[in-house]
Design a protein around this motif. Structure first.
Motif, PDB file in Angstrom:
ATOM      1  N   LYS A 266      93.722  16.414  -4.781  1.00  0.00           N
ATOM      2  CA  LYS A 266      95.086  15.892  -5.308  1.00  0.00           C
ATOM      3  C   LYS A 266      95.043  14.338  -4.650  1.00  0.00           C
ATOM      4  N   ASN A 267      95.087  14.096  -3.532  1.00  0.00           N
ATOM      5  CA  ASN A 267      95.109  12.815  -2.985  1.00  0.00           C
ATOM      6  C   ASN A 267      93.949  12.092  -2.662  1.00  0.00           C
ATOM      7  N   LYS A 268      92.952  12.467  -2.993  1.00  0.00           N
ATOM      8  CA  LYS A 268      91.574  11.610  -2.588  1.00  0.00           C
ATOM      9  C   LYS A 268      91.215  10.942  -3.738  1.00  0.00           C
TER      10      LYS A 268
END
Length: 120
Positions: free
Chosen positions: A118-120
């Protein structure tokens, strides 16, 4: 990568299996039945689980199609479908129905991948 995970979420949700006395179906079969019963179409869409389910699938589908789709709406879509799948999983464990349990595993896998990347 995010688009592939979203496609996996949609497809694996469609293949979740439901079974109750005298009837059984996959999600895609139940959705088809909802759309084909036109005399009760509005009533069917007013049910909160159906309304949330369709909106969530739309958010995930748009995120899979459009690269710059709002990530918050994508997140809301995943978060909204996950409790439904968890209920199926719980019902599978309670009733010892391995078909239901196995049908939820792909969605849970793609959900894990979604949150991992998700945050990559």
């Amino acid at each position: 990568m995010r688009q592939i995970i979203n496609i996996g979420l949609i497809l694996s949700f469609q293949l979740c299996y439901l079974e109750w006395p005298n009837n059984a179906s996959f999600i895609f079969q139940a959705e088809y039945e909802i759309f084909t019963k036109t005399e009760q179409l509005i009533k069917n869409f007013m049910h909160p689980i159906i309304l949330i389910g369709f909106a969530s699938q739309a958010f995930i589908l748009f995120a899979a199609i459009f690269k710059n789709f709002n990530s918050r709406l994508n997140f809301i879509g995943v978060i909204s479908l996950t409790p439904i799948v968890l209920i199926f999983l719980a019902v599978g464990f309670i009733s010892f129905n391995f078909k239901i349990i196995i049908s939820t595993i792909p969605y849970m896998f793609f959900c894990f991948l979604y949150f991992k990347f998700k945050n990559k």
